[in-house]
Design a protein around this motif. Sequence first.
Motif, PDB file in Angstrom:
ATOM      1  N   HIS A 179       0.818  -1.215   0.000  1.00  0.00           N
ATOM      2  CA  HIS A 179       0.000   0.000   0.000  1.00  0.00           C
ATOM      3  C   HIS A 179       0.853   1.267   0.000  1.00  0.00           C
ATOM      4  CE1 HIS A 179      -3.361  -2.632   0.603  1.00  0.00           C
ATOM      5  NE2 HIS A 179      -2.800  -3.122   1.696  1.00  0.00           N
ATOM      6  N   LYS A 180       2.126   1.139   0.357  1.00  0.00           N
ATOM      7  CA  LYS A 180       3.019   2.296   0.447  1.00  0.00           C
ATOM      8  C   LYS A 180       4.021   2.388  -0.691  1.00  0.00           C
ATOM      9  CE  LYS A 180       2.972   2.686   5.476  1.00  0.00           C
ATOM     10  NZ  LYS A 180       3.799   2.597   6.684  1.00  0.00           N
ATOM     11  N   VAL A 181       4.389   1.255  -1.284  1.00  0.00           N
ATOM     12  CA  VAL A 181       5.425   1.256  -2.316  1.00  0.00           C
ATOM     13  C   VAL A 181       4.936   1.993  -3.564  1.00  0.00           C
ATOM     14  CG1 VAL A 181       4.783  -0.966  -3.379  1.00  0.00           C
ATOM     15  CG2 VAL A 181       7.173  -0.185  -3.445  1.00  0.00           C
ATOM     16  N   SER A 182       5.840   2.759  -4.148  1.00  0.00           N
ATOM     17  CA  SER A 182       5.567   3.471  -5.398  1.00  0.00           C
ATOM     18  C   SER A 182       6.568   3.012  -6.446  1.00  0.00           C
ATOM     19  CB  SER A 182       5.724   4.981  -5.199  1.00  0.00           C
ATOM     20  OG  SER A 182       4.780   5.463  -4.281  1.00  0.00           O
ATOM     21  N   LYS A 183       6.185   3.173  -7.692  1.00  0.00           N
ATOM     22  CA  LYS A 183       7.077   2.776  -8.781  1.00  0.00           C
ATOM     23  C   LYS A 183       8.417   3.473  -8.615  1.00  0.00           C
ATOM     24  CE  LYS A 183       7.247   2.364 -13.801  1.00  0.00           C
ATOM     25  NZ  LYS A 183       7.817   1.059 -13.792  1.00  0.00           N
ATOM     26  N   GLY A 184       9.489   2.702  -8.646  1.00  0.00           N
ATOM     27  CA  GLY A 184      10.833   3.235  -8.512  1.00  0.00           C
ATOM     28  C   GLY A 184      11.434   3.083  -7.126  1.00  0.00           C
ATOM     29  N   ASP A 185      10.612   2.767  -6.128  1.00  0.00           N
ATOM     30  CA  ASP A 185      11.142   2.628  -4.769  1.00  0.00           C
ATOM     31  C   ASP A 185      12.159   1.505  -4.686  1.00  0.00           C
ATOM     32  OD1 ASP A 185       9.742   4.806  -3.861  1.00  0.00           O
ATOM     33  OD2 ASP A 185       8.185   3.655  -2.842  1.00  0.00           O
ATOM     34  N   ILE A 186      12.902   1.488  -3.575  1.00  0.00           N
ATOM     35  CA  ILE A 186      14.064   0.616  -3.428  1.00  0.00           C
ATOM     36  C   ILE A 186      13.963  -0.167  -2.128  1.00  0.00           C
ATOM     37  CG2 ILE A 186      16.582   0.663  -3.088  1.00  0.00           C
ATOM     38  CD1 ILE A 186      16.431   3.300  -4.864  1.00  0.00           C
TER      39      ILE A 186
END
Length: 162
Positions: free
Chosen positions: A47-54
């Motif tokens: 629910h928190k991850v966004s495209k590009g996160d690591i």
Amino acid sequence: MKASGIVFKYGDNVDTDVIIPARYLNSSDPAELAKHCMEDIDKDFIHKVSKGDIIVADKNFGCGSSREHAPIAIKAAGVSCVIAETFARIFYRNAINIGLPIIECPEASRGIEAGDQVEIDFDSGVIYNRTKNTQYQGQAFPEFMQKIIRAEGLINYINSKE
């Protein structure tokens, strides 16, 4: 090639059973696997991850079973790179095979915290922590591995050479 995103941080021995729990292995659809990525270790991750996160982790990331579903779920969730002190060897190979960039860098693993903004230059292996204004030297990918990742995986790379 570069990646940039917000960090999700995990510890030692994150195994494939918590990356994608076995109860979801009846699907091989990347989008379906992504819905359950990391849920047994971090219920809010998807629910928190966004495209590009690591993802940054400590030792032995991806240990456990040899399922390709684990790196597929991570990549399909939008994660652009996983940085760890060390990776389980079969996870390392599976990640490259499906085009998920991963970098071993003990100093970055220790120095980067959850929520930090991080940028990675895959050509040089340099990892920049924009939040703390620090940088680390990770292992750059050899050219052939960069080609596999750019092609979004080994099968696409091989098919593009025909």
